[in-house]
Write a protein that holds these residues in place. Structure first.
Motif, mmCIF file in Angstrom:
data_model
loop_
_atom_site.group_PDB
_atom_site.id
_atom_site.type_symbol
_atom_site.label_atom_id
_atom_site.label_comp_id
_atom_site.label_asym_id
_atom_site.label_seq_id
_atom_site.Cartn_x
_atom_site.Cartn_y
_atom_site.Cartn_z
ATOM 1 N N LYS A 283 0.812 -1.214 0.000
ATOM 2 C CA LYS A 283 0.000 0.000 0.000
ATOM 3 C C LYS A 283 0.848 1.268 0.000
ATOM 4 O O LYS A 283 0.501 2.266 0.630
ATOM 5 C CB LYS A 283 -0.943 0.001 1.209
ATOM 6 C CG LYS A 283 -1.969 -1.126 1.188
ATOM 7 C CD LYS A 283 -2.902 -1.035 -0.017
ATOM 8 C CE LYS A 283 -3.920 -2.163 -0.031
ATOM 9 N NZ LYS A 283 -4.786 -2.095 -1.238
ATOM 10 N N SER A 284 1.963 1.228 -0.736
ATOM 11 C CA SER A 284 2.835 2.411 -0.844
ATOM 12 C C SER A 284 2.733 3.085 -2.201
ATOM 13 O O SER A 284 3.486 4.008 -2.504
ATOM 14 C CB SER A 284 4.299 2.007 -0.579
ATOM 15 O OG SER A 284 4.509 1.707 0.780
ATOM 16 N N GLY A 285 1.780 2.651 -3.033
ATOM 17 C CA GLY A 285 1.721 3.136 -4.406
ATOM 18 C C GLY A 285 1.382 4.602 -4.561
ATOM 19 O O GLY A 285 1.733 5.222 -5.571
ATOM 20 N N ASP A 286 0.703 5.205 -3.581
ATOM 21 C CA ASP A 286 0.281 6.602 -3.710
ATOM 22 C C ASP A 286 1.181 7.587 -2.983
ATOM 23 O O ASP A 286 0.926 8.792 -3.015
ATOM 24 C CB ASP A 286 -1.160 6.751 -3.210
ATOM 25 C CG ASP A 286 -2.167 6.057 -4.128
ATOM 26 O OD1 ASP A 286 -2.076 6.262 -5.348
ATOM 27 O OD2 ASP A 286 -3.011 5.293 -3.624
ATOM 28 N N PHE A 287 2.220 7.095 -2.312
ATOM 29 C CA PHE A 287 3.100 8.013 -1.582
ATOM 30 C C PHE A 287 3.733 9.048 -2.511
ATOM 31 O O PHE A 287 3.802 10.240 -2.177
ATOM 32 C CB PHE A 287 4.200 7.241 -0.860
ATOM 33 C CG PHE A 287 3.859 6.843 0.554
ATOM 34 C CD1 PHE A 287 3.544 7.784 1.505
ATOM 35 C CD2 PHE A 287 3.866 5.503 0.923
ATOM 36 C CE1 PHE A 287 3.236 7.412 2.814
ATOM 37 C CE2 PHE A 287 3.561 5.118 2.225
ATOM 38 C CZ PHE A 287 3.248 6.078 3.156
ATOM 39 N N SER A 288 4.216 8.602 -3.678
ATOM 40 C CA SER A 288 4.915 9.526 -4.582
ATOM 41 C C SER A 288 4.017 10.676 -4.995
ATOM 42 O O SER A 288 4.436 11.839 -5.012
ATOM 43 C CB SER A 288 5.415 8.766 -5.812
ATOM 44 O OG SER A 288 6.410 7.826 -5.474
ATOM 45 N N THR A 289 2.757 10.362 -5.338
ATOM 46 C CA THR A 289 1.816 11.393 -5.777
ATOM 47 C C THR A 289 1.449 12.340 -4.637
ATOM 48 O O THR A 289 1.448 13.567 -4.793
ATOM 49 C CB THR A 289 0.537 10.734 -6.328
ATOM 50 O OG1 THR A 289 0.892 9.868 -7.414
ATOM 51 C CG2 THR A 289 -0.453 11.773 -6.791
ATOM 52 N N VAL A 290 1.138 11.787 -3.485
ATOM 53 C CA VAL A 290 0.722 12.599 -2.340
ATOM 54 C C VAL A 290 1.853 13.491 -1.853
ATOM 55 O O VAL A 290 1.651 14.690 -1.584
ATOM 56 C CB VAL A 290 0.220 11.687 -1.200
ATOM 57 C CG1 VAL A 290 0.012 12.492 0.080
ATOM 58 C CG2 VAL A 290 -1.077 10.988 -1.598
ATOM 59 N N ALA A 291 3.046 12.928 -1.723
ATOM 60 C CA ALA A 291 4.167 13.700 -1.173
ATOM 61 C C ALA A 291 4.627 14.800 -2.116
ATOM 62 O O ALA A 291 5.216 15.792 -1.661
ATOM 63 C CB ALA A 291 5.330 12.760 -0.867
ATOM 64 N N ALA A 292 4.358 14.667 -3.417
ATOM 65 C CA ALA A 292 4.846 15.644 -4.391
ATOM 66 C C ALA A 292 3.964 16.884 -4.504
ATOM 67 O O ALA A 292 4.421 17.936 -4.949
ATOM 68 C CB ALA A 292 4.960 14.986 -5.763
ATOM 69 N N ASP A 293 2.704 16.785 -4.104
ATOM 70 C CA ASP A 293 1.753 17.885 -4.273
ATOM 71 C C ASP A 293 1.518 18.583 -2.931
ATOM 72 O O ASP A 293 0.991 17.980 -1.999
ATOM 73 C CB ASP A 293 0.429 17.329 -4.815
ATOM 74 C CG ASP A 293 -0.555 18.414 -5.192
ATOM 75 O OD1 ASP A 293 -0.962 19.180 -4.297
ATOM 76 O OD2 ASP A 293 -0.929 18.485 -6.378
ATOM 77 N N PRO A 294 1.876 19.865 -2.799
ATOM 78 C CA PRO A 294 1.750 20.539 -1.499
ATOM 79 C C PRO A 294 0.337 20.515 -0.925
ATOM 80 O O PRO A 294 0.157 20.328 0.283
ATOM 81 C CB PRO A 294 2.200 21.971 -1.814
ATOM 82 C CG PRO A 294 3.105 21.831 -2.990
ATOM 83 C CD PRO A 294 2.531 20.720 -3.809
ATOM 84 N N ALA A 295 -0.680 20.702 -1.771
ATOM 85 C CA ALA A 295 -2.059 20.741 -1.282
ATOM 86 C C ALA A 295 -2.518 19.358 -0.813
ATOM 87 O O ALA A 295 -3.127 19.218 0.255
ATOM 88 C CB ALA A 295 -2.985 21.264 -2.376
#
Length: 606
Positions: free
Chosen positions: A135-147
């Motif tokens: 369940k680590s697949g969305d970390f890259s997307t979430v961590a990259a977007d400030p909002a």
């Protein structure tokens, strides 16, 4: 020289820590008291442990008196920063062995059971691990977007507030490491297909914002939160994805996953969780041992006291390994043969698991056997013999007939790990996972858990903490009545309101705001004797100068929902009653009928 400097630094840190604790006590700061030991015995508990595959292993059977930290695994999230349960029934729906708890009640689920366990074992801190291998697949997307990152951080803080947790563990496997989903092993595996080089910097940004948010929330709530991470042991993954100096400025400790270092994916046998590297290992230069990993991290700037090393409560195994020429260590560091098949019928080096292979649910043959089921493994392969590698300080089992080879931890090897922690002034030991440990003299699965605890702390009890219980929005009113005698009609008002609209946060906020299995205490007044005035009062007794009203004996009073009231009567022995005789009412809540009383607060009087 380096070792003596490290020891002096560690001593200085302990002195400073003691002075800080003393100052906080003198200032009457309402917070969780620090333990006197610098070590941690950290345990993971998978949410699937409650089901049949793990023998219906419930929190009440965790040897919590042996642990300092208990980590719920795992909490999921999506690409917009919304939290998701990996198993909603396990998290909030199932009774999980708690007496008197019904399905889908406010008292149900693992997070409530964890709070009950902590109340009975105040040495224990409870937390949640977010992410995990699948369940680590969305970390890259979430961590990259400030909002999105800000939203995710706010949601984490709200979640740990409602579930009254002590720490957050971020388990991103792994920053900057691209991996496609393995649907043979787990149909829900996300992989990390969107990983990118910028993850390394964004990982630190995410942790910094979590740190800031939970510290601010902790000040408001009168408690101190901890922040931990799960780190890979492979030096290549650490180099590519982890800014070590910056990371350790933010976190309280790192759980270094020094297990699964070798397994069915490698073409030769080796240890999966060795303390020291053995130069005879063909892959020795890769540094796949605890000692090599610790030295690498320290060289990169990691403070030793924040490093928590790993122990494996399960095996990894190869199906057919050559014996080799070392009669004292047959099968060790020897070539394997691909003579077995995974569930998708591809060839593998791996041995059969304890659980049958099933496509999409443990479909890889990896020789995974829980430590508690090693007797079953030896029944399956009777000539398996245990050997000890004194260089690596690691055991293994090998069959001369079948060529099966299994690598794991046992009490001896975890004892060496605990000694290593103390010798090198590390932070402690982390174990995966509790349900796989072996029972000793009770239902507690504690054979390896206790060996680690005794190695770190000795046989004495772990120091208890003073828990900072949250105060609910609850009041009471008292009015006299005259009907078949005289007495007092008491109404409990749950004034809490649920604000969250997100599914996960709404569920845990509702549970937190619900009065659960209430028990009331009223000081005895010498002018009268109080007894049960109607069935809604439940069991009424007198103990230690208190009138005790246990509403858990009344089904209608098991839960008082946000915005609801509950009314009952206490009959007085006096002909005339006076509400001034009820000087105070204290409310205690429980998460099970036999659960520890917690969240005690005055709801009437002073």
């Amino acid at each position: 020289m380096l070792k003596s400097k490290s020891k002096a630094l560690w001593t200085g840190l302990l002195i400073i820590s003691s002075l800080i604790v003393a100052w906080m006590c003198s200032q009457n700061v309402q917070t969780v008291q620090a333990t006197s030991s610098p070590y941690r015995n950290v345990m993971y508990y998978g949410d699937w442990s409650i089901w049949g595959g793990q023998g219906n292993f419930y929190p009440k059977d965790i040897p919590a008196d042996q642990l300092t930290h208990l980590n719920y695994a795992f909490l999921d999230f999506d690409s917009q920063g919304n939290l998701k349960f990996t198993d909603k029934d396990a998290a909030t729906g199932a009774p999980v062995g708690q007496e008197g708890v019904q399905w889908n009640s406010a008292s149900a689920g693992l997070f409530n059971a964890f709070q009950d366990l902590r109340a009975k074992n105040p040495n224990l801190k409870i937390g949640v691990s977010i992410g995990g291998w699948s369940k680590s697949g969305d970390f890259s997307t979430v961590a990259a977007d400030p909002a999105i990152r800000a939203k995710f951080v706010k949601n984490i803080a709200s979640f740990i507030k409602y579930t009254d947790l002590d720490f957050v563990d971020i388990d991103w496997e792994y920053p900057a490491a691209v991996r496609q989903p393995d649907k043979v092993d787990n149909t829900n595996d996300e992989g990390t297909p969107n990983a990118k080089a910028a993850d390394k910097q964004n990982y630190i940004k995410l942790l910094q914002e979590i740190r800031k948010e939970i510290d601010s929330q902790g000040q408001k709530l009168g408690k101190t939160y901890e922040l931990s991470v799960a780190l890979p042991a492979a030096q290549s993954k650490l180099k590519n994805g982890i800014d070590v100096p910056q990371l350790f400025k933010v976190i309280d400790f790192a759980n270094v996953m020094t297990y699964d270092l070798n397994g069915a994916w490698t073409p030769n046998s080796a240890h999966q969780t060795a303390l020291y590297g053995n130069p005879k290992d063909p892959d020795y230069a890769s540094g796949l041992s605890i000692d090599q990993t610790v030295k690498y991290l320290e060289k990169q700037g990691a403070p030793s006291q924040k490093l928590v090393i790993g122990a494996a409560f399960y095996s990894r195994g190869w199906n057919k390994v050559a014996a080799g020429t070392d009669a004292s260590h047959p099968g060790l560091f020897q070539p394997a043969t691909k003579n077995n098949k995974d569930a998708d019928q591809t060839l593998t080096y791996g041995a059969e698991n304890y659980s049958p292979k099933k496509a999409g649910d443990g479909g890889r043959a990896g020789g995974v056997w829980p430590y508690r089921n090693f007797a079953d493994l030896k029944t399956k392969t009777p000539d398996l013999k245990e050997y000890w590698d004194d260089v690596a300080k690691a055991p293994y089992m090998y069959s001369q007939k079948t060529g099966e080879f299994y690598t794991y931890d046992n009490p001896r090897s975890v004892g060496y790990k605990a000694a290593y922690v103390k010798e090198h002034h590390l932070g402690g030991v982390i174990s995966w996972m509790q349900s796989q440990d072996k029972e000793t003299t009770s239902t507690k699965r504690d054979a390896l858990t206790k060996a680690i605890k005794n190695g770190l702390f000795g046989t004495s009890a772990l120091p208890a903490r003073k828990l900072a219980a949250p105060q609910a929005k609850i009041t009471a009113t008292v009015v006299p009545y005259k009907e078949n005698g005289a007495g007092y009609e008491i109404t409990i008002h749950n004034q809490a309101q649920v604000q969250e609209t997100d599914e996960v946060l709404k569920m845990v906020e509702t549970a937190a705001a619900t009065v659960k299995l209430p028990k009331l205490y009223l000081p005895v007044n010498g002018s009268e004797t109080l007894s049960k005035g109607d069935y809604r009062a439940g069991d009424v007794t007198v103990k230690d100068g208190q009138v005790v009203v246990d509403l858990a004996s009344v089904y209608d009073a098991h839960e008082i929902e946000p915005g609801a009231t509950y009314t009952f009567r206490l009959k007085s022995s006096a002909k005339e009653v006076d509400v001034k005789r009820i000087s105070k009412i204290t409310l205690a809540q429980r998460f099970a009928k036999n659960g520890a009383e917690q969240q005690q607060q005055t709801i009437y009087g002073k």
